[in-house]
Scaffold this motif. Structure first.
Motif, PDB file in Angstrom:
ATOM      1  N   LEU A   1       0.820  -1.203   0.000  1.00  0.00           N
ATOM      2  CA  LEU A   1       0.000   0.000   0.000  1.00  0.00           C
ATOM      3  C   LEU A   1       0.861   1.262   0.000  1.00  0.00           C
ATOM      4  CD1 LEU A   1      -2.747  -1.058   2.577  1.00  0.00           C
ATOM      5  CD2 LEU A   1      -3.109  -0.639   0.140  1.00  0.00           C
ATOM      6  N   ALA A   2       1.913   1.262   0.803  1.00  0.00           N
ATOM      7  CA  ALA A   2       2.793   2.431   0.881  1.00  0.00           C
ATOM      8  C   ALA A   2       3.478   2.693  -0.456  1.00  0.00           C
ATOM      9  CB  ALA A   2       3.822   2.234   1.986  1.00  0.00           C
ATOM     10  N   LEU A   3       3.944   1.640  -1.090  1.00  0.00           N
ATOM     11  CA  LEU A   3       4.610   1.802  -2.384  1.00  0.00           C
ATOM     12  C   LEU A   3       3.624   2.285  -3.447  1.00  0.00           C
ATOM     13  CD1 LEU A   3       6.840  -1.414  -2.380  1.00  0.00           C
ATOM     14  CD2 LEU A   3       7.599   0.951  -2.046  1.00  0.00           C
ATOM     15  N   GLU A   4       2.394   1.816  -3.375  1.00  0.00           N
ATOM     16  CA  GLU A   4       1.388   2.209  -4.376  1.00  0.00           C
ATOM     17  C   GLU A   4       1.024   3.687  -4.298  1.00  0.00           C
ATOM     18  OE1 GLU A   4      -1.796  -0.505  -3.645  1.00  0.00           O
ATOM     19  OE2 GLU A   4      -0.978  -2.054  -4.974  1.00  0.00           O
ATOM     20  N   VAL A   5       1.106   4.290  -3.103  1.00  0.00           N
ATOM     21  CA  VAL A   5       0.768   5.718  -3.001  1.00  0.00           C
ATOM     22  C   VAL A   5       1.963   6.606  -3.315  1.00  0.00           C
ATOM     23  CG1 VAL A   5      -1.033   5.249  -1.302  1.00  0.00           C
ATOM     24  CG2 VAL A   5       1.244   5.948  -0.519  1.00  0.00           C
ATOM     25  N   GLY A   6       3.148   6.002  -3.525  1.00  0.00           N
ATOM     26  CA  GLY A   6       4.289   6.793  -3.975  1.00  0.00           C
ATOM     27  C   GLY A   6       5.567   6.677  -3.185  1.00  0.00           C
ATOM     28  N   PHE A   7       5.543   6.052  -2.009  1.00  0.00           N
ATOM     29  CA  PHE A   7       6.770   5.932  -1.226  1.00  0.00           C
ATOM     30  C   PHE A   7       7.806   5.124  -2.003  1.00  0.00           C
ATOM     31  CE2 PHE A   7       3.718   6.937   2.100  1.00  0.00           C
ATOM     32  CZ  PHE A   7       4.442   7.823   2.898  1.00  0.00           C
ATOM     33  N   SER A   8       9.056   5.549  -1.923  1.00  0.00           N
ATOM     34  CA  SER A   8      10.113   4.882  -2.679  1.00  0.00           C
ATOM     35  C   SER A   8      10.570   3.583  -2.017  1.00  0.00           C
ATOM     36  CB  SER A   8      11.318   5.818  -2.844  1.00  0.00           C
ATOM     37  OG  SER A   8      11.868   6.163  -1.576  1.00  0.00           O
ATOM     38  N   ARG A   9      10.481   3.531  -0.702  1.00  0.00           N
ATOM     39  CA  ARG A   9      10.849   2.329   0.051  1.00  0.00           C
ATOM     40  C   ARG A   9       9.863   2.116   1.186  1.00  0.00           C
ATOM     41  NH1 ARG A   9      15.646   5.035  -0.074  1.00  0.00           N
ATOM     42  NH2 ARG A   9      15.610   5.405   2.180  1.00  0.00           N
ATOM     43  N   ALA A  10       9.567   0.848   1.479  1.00  0.00           N
ATOM     44  CA  ALA A  10       8.672   0.525   2.591  1.00  0.00           C
ATOM     45  C   ALA A  10       9.068  -0.816   3.176  1.00  0.00           C
ATOM     46  CB  ALA A  10       7.221   0.491   2.128  1.00  0.00           C
ATOM     47  N   ARG A  11       9.197  -0.855   4.489  1.00  0.00           N
ATOM     48  CA  ARG A  11       9.579  -2.096   5.177  1.00  0.00           C
ATOM     49  C   ARG A  11       8.789  -2.207   6.478  1.00  0.00           C
ATOM     50  NH1 ARG A  11      14.382  -5.210   5.949  1.00  0.00           N
ATOM     51  NH2 ARG A  11      13.743  -7.057   7.144  1.00  0.00           N
ATOM     52  N   HIS A  12       8.178  -3.363   6.695  1.00  0.00           N
ATOM     53  CA  HIS A  12       7.423  -3.609   7.916  1.00  0.00           C
ATOM     54  C   HIS A  12       8.233  -4.520   8.831  1.00  0.00           C
ATOM     55  CE1 HIS A  12       4.355  -5.513  10.538  1.00  0.00           C
ATOM     56  NE2 HIS A  12       3.766  -4.337  10.453  1.00  0.00           N
ATOM     57  N   TYR A  13       8.412  -4.078  10.074  1.00  0.00           N
ATOM     58  CA  TYR A  13       9.185  -4.832  11.057  1.00  0.00           C
ATOM     59  C   TYR A  13       8.255  -5.397  12.129  1.00  0.00           C
ATOM     60  CZ  TYR A  13      13.107  -2.263   9.009  1.00  0.00           C
ATOM     61  OH  TYR A  13      14.016  -1.720   8.136  1.00  0.00           O
ATOM     62  N   GLU A  14       8.344  -6.687  12.382  1.00  0.00           N
ATOM     63  CA  GLU A  14       7.602  -7.284  13.484  1.00  0.00           C
ATOM     64  C   GLU A  14       8.415  -7.142  14.763  1.00  0.00           C
ATOM     65  OE1 GLU A  14       6.413 -11.280  12.703  1.00  0.00           O
ATOM     66  OE2 GLU A  14       5.038 -10.707  11.070  1.00  0.00           O
ATOM     67  N   ILE A  15       7.758  -6.692  15.834  1.00  0.00           N
ATOM     68  CA  ILE A  15       8.423  -6.537  17.125  1.00  0.00           C
ATOM     69  C   ILE A  15       7.555  -7.181  18.209  1.00  0.00           C
ATOM     70  CG2 ILE A  15       9.611  -4.418  16.426  1.00  0.00           C
ATOM     71  CD1 ILE A  15       7.535  -2.811  17.970  1.00  0.00           C
ATOM     72  N   ALA A  16       8.081  -7.255  19.407  1.00  0.00           N
ATOM     73  CA  ALA A  16       7.340  -7.825  20.542  1.00  0.00           C
ATOM     74  C   ALA A  16       6.871  -9.243  20.239  1.00  0.00           C
ATOM     75  CB  ALA A  16       6.167  -6.941  20.940  1.00  0.00           C
ATOM     76  N   GLY A  17       7.769 -10.044  19.666  1.00  0.00           N
ATOM     77  CA  GLY A  17       7.420 -11.416  19.355  1.00  0.00           C
ATOM     78  C   GLY A  17       6.373 -11.564  18.289  1.00  0.00           C
ATOM     79  N   GLY A  18       6.238 -10.539  17.446  1.00  0.00           N
ATOM     80  CA  GLY A  18       5.255 -10.573  16.367  1.00  0.00           C
ATOM     81  C   GLY A  18       3.892 -10.024  16.753  1.00  0.00           C
ATOM     82  N   LEU A  19       3.730  -9.592  17.994  1.00  0.00           N
ATOM     83  CA  LEU A  19       2.451  -9.034  18.434  1.00  0.00           C
ATOM     84  C   LEU A  19       2.238  -7.629  17.901  1.00  0.00           C
ATOM     85  CD1 LEU A  19       2.430 -10.208  22.165  1.00  0.00           C
ATOM     86  CD2 LEU A  19       1.267 -11.266  20.224  1.00  0.00           C
ATOM     87  N   MET A  20       3.322  -6.892  17.732  1.00  0.00           N
ATOM     88  CA  MET A  20       3.274  -5.513  17.238  1.00  0.00           C
ATOM     89  C   MET A  20       4.071  -5.415  15.934  1.00  0.00           C
ATOM     90  SD  MET A  20       1.482  -3.995  19.551  1.00  0.00           S
ATOM     91  CE  MET A  20       0.737  -5.004  20.840  1.00  0.00           C
ATOM     92  N   GLY A  21       3.871  -4.319  15.218  1.00  0.00           N
ATOM     93  CA  GLY A  21       4.620  -4.111  13.989  1.00  0.00           C
ATOM     94  C   GLY A  21       4.854  -2.632  13.755  1.00  0.00           C
ATOM     95  N   VAL A  22       5.912  -2.321  12.989  1.00  0.00           N
ATOM     96  CA  VAL A  22       6.212  -0.941  12.627  1.00  0.00           C
ATOM     97  C   VAL A  22       6.458  -0.883  11.127  1.00  0.00           C
ATOM     98  CG1 VAL A  22       7.708   1.056  12.991  1.00  0.00           C
ATOM     99  CG2 VAL A  22       7.292  -0.531  14.879  1.00  0.00           C
ATOM    100  N   LEU A  23       5.650  -0.089  10.447  1.00  0.00           N
ATOM    101  CA  LEU A  23       5.858   0.168   9.025  1.00  0.00           C
ATOM    102  C   LEU A  23       6.738   1.399   8.881  1.00  0.00           C
ATOM    103  CD1 LEU A  23       5.185  -0.312   5.997  1.00  0.00           C
ATOM    104  CD2 LEU A  23       3.237   1.254   6.310  1.00  0.00           C
ATOM    105  N   VAL A  24       7.856   1.256   8.190  1.00  0.00           N
ATOM    106  CA  VAL A  24       8.775   2.355   7.960  1.00  0.00           C
ATOM    107  C   VAL A  24       8.824   2.616   6.459  1.00  0.00           C
ATOM    108  CG1 VAL A  24      11.132   3.219   8.255  1.00  0.00           C
ATOM    109  CG2 VAL A  24      10.139   1.674   9.970  1.00  0.00           C
ATOM    110  N   ALA A  25       8.365   3.799   6.034  1.00  0.00           N
ATOM    111  CA  ALA A  25       8.288   4.127   4.614  1.00  0.00           C
ATOM    112  C   ALA A  25       8.971   5.456   4.349  1.00  0.00           C
ATOM    113  CB  ALA A  25       6.831   4.177   4.166  1.00  0.00           C
ATOM    114  N   THR A  26       9.756   5.501   3.256  1.00  0.00           N
ATOM    115  CA  THR A  26      10.517   6.694   2.909  1.00  0.00           C
ATOM    116  C   THR A  26       9.974   7.340   1.644  1.00  0.00           C
ATOM    117  OG1 THR A  26      12.511   5.745   3.894  1.00  0.00           O
ATOM    118  CG2 THR A  26      12.827   7.572   2.361  1.00  0.00           C
ATOM    119  N   HIS A  27       9.825   8.656   1.691  1.00  0.00           N
ATOM    120  CA  HIS A  27       9.296   9.441   0.566  1.00  0.00           C
ATOM    121  C   HIS A  27      10.226   9.314  -0.633  1.00  0.00           C
ATOM    122  CE1 HIS A  27       7.879  12.872  -1.743  1.00  0.00           C
ATOM    123  NE2 HIS A  27       6.835  12.987  -0.925  1.00  0.00           N
TER     124      HIS A  27
END
Length: 288
Positions: A262-288
């Motif tokens: 989804l992030a790449l489709e709206v225009g972000f050049s890079r997008a990476r999702h990191y699972e944290i807390a044993g996979g219970l939480m996640g962080v999407l990091v996207a760069t313009h």
């Protein structure tokens, strides 16, 4: 784990309704906010007008919810996560890349946890804007700011607004964070487009939320925690009904891979999702 903030749609400021008036159609609207397989926005009813009305009602209900629970918000976050939500928020702020002197934005800021962390990153020469649609949350955030002697916090501005129609000019911010808000925004695509519009070229957004895992063990643990810890504790505060759809909303949230797409489709050049807390939480990091 910011359980309370994760319930919020953080999308509009149109009207509020009491939970006693929540009809079956409104419940359906709330539970269906992110269920489209191709475009994660709300498509209900036989007409555009009906879909829009249901979306606004769902958003209004959640706005009312967050104004009601504001006084218990921070205490319950600490209690339900054993304080770990603070660690996850620090990780999200680090990943957004905010640095001294930057102008940064925290969307769905709630009582300001990520906002204050961002202020410490950008320092006295920087500026931080915390945006939320629940006025009571912003009042508590402002009181926290006033009660602190930290000079970095003087450069924080609180704004009540709409995550789908941000009141800022294009290319305004060096970094953006979203803490437990994206999952229940009624139009994730539009929210990401607005974030992309706000960011300066080369800048990054960091989005912390529950993770929709594909691992059966993680799913079992997450469901067990929700059923046996979160809902019972919430009931003790008279908020049990407000958590009734939490499990369903996680199940309908885009997976990490889908968020990247989804992030790449709206225009972000890079997008990476990191699972944290044993996979219970996640962080999407996207760069313009």
């Amino acid at each position: 784990m910011d359980f309370l903030h994760s319930l919020n749609s953080h999308c509009t400021v149109h009207g509020m309704i009491d939970s006693s008036t929540l009809t079956k159609s409104v419940v359906h609207a709330i539970k269906s906010c992110n269920t489209s397989s191709s475009v994660h926005s709300l498509h209900l009813g036989s007409s555009v007008e009906e879909s829009w009305n249901l979306r606004q009602t769902a958003a209004g209900y959640r706005q009312n919810l967050f104004n009601r629970i504001a006084s218990n918000y921070d205490h319950l976050n600490d209690l339900l996560s054993l304080g770990q939500h603070r660690v996850w928020k620090r990780m999200a702020v680090t990943w957004c890349g905010a640095k001294a002197g930057d102008n940064v934005l925290d969307i769905c800021c709630g009582s300001g946890d990520l906002t204050f962390l961002l202020a410490e990153k950008v320092g006295v020469r920087g500026k931080v804007t915390g945006l939320d649609f629940a006025n009571e949350q912003l009042t508590i955030a402002s009181e926290r700011q006033a009660g602190s002697s930290n000079a970095c916090y003087r450069n924080i501005e609180w704004v009540q607004g709409d995550a789908l129609n941000l009141p800022f000019a294009d290319f305004s911010f060096n970094a953006v964070t979203v803490g437990y808000g994206l999952r229940n925004i009624v139009d994730i695509d539009q929210a990401l487009r607005e974030i992309y519009r706000m960011l300066k070229t080369g800048s990054t957004v960091s989005i912390l939320d529950f993770n929709r895992s594909s691992n059966s063990t993680t799913i079992f643990i997450q469901d067990w925690i929700l059923d046996n810890v979160v809902v019972p504790v919430a009931k003790g505060y008279g908020l049990g009904d407000d958590y009734a759809y939490l499990k369903n909303s996680i199940a309908n949230f885009p997976t990490g891979k889908q968020q990247e797409k989804l992030a790449l489709e709206v225009g972000f050049s890079r997008a990476r999702h990191y699972e944290i807390a044993g996979g219970l939480m996640g962080v999407l990091v996207a760069t313009h």
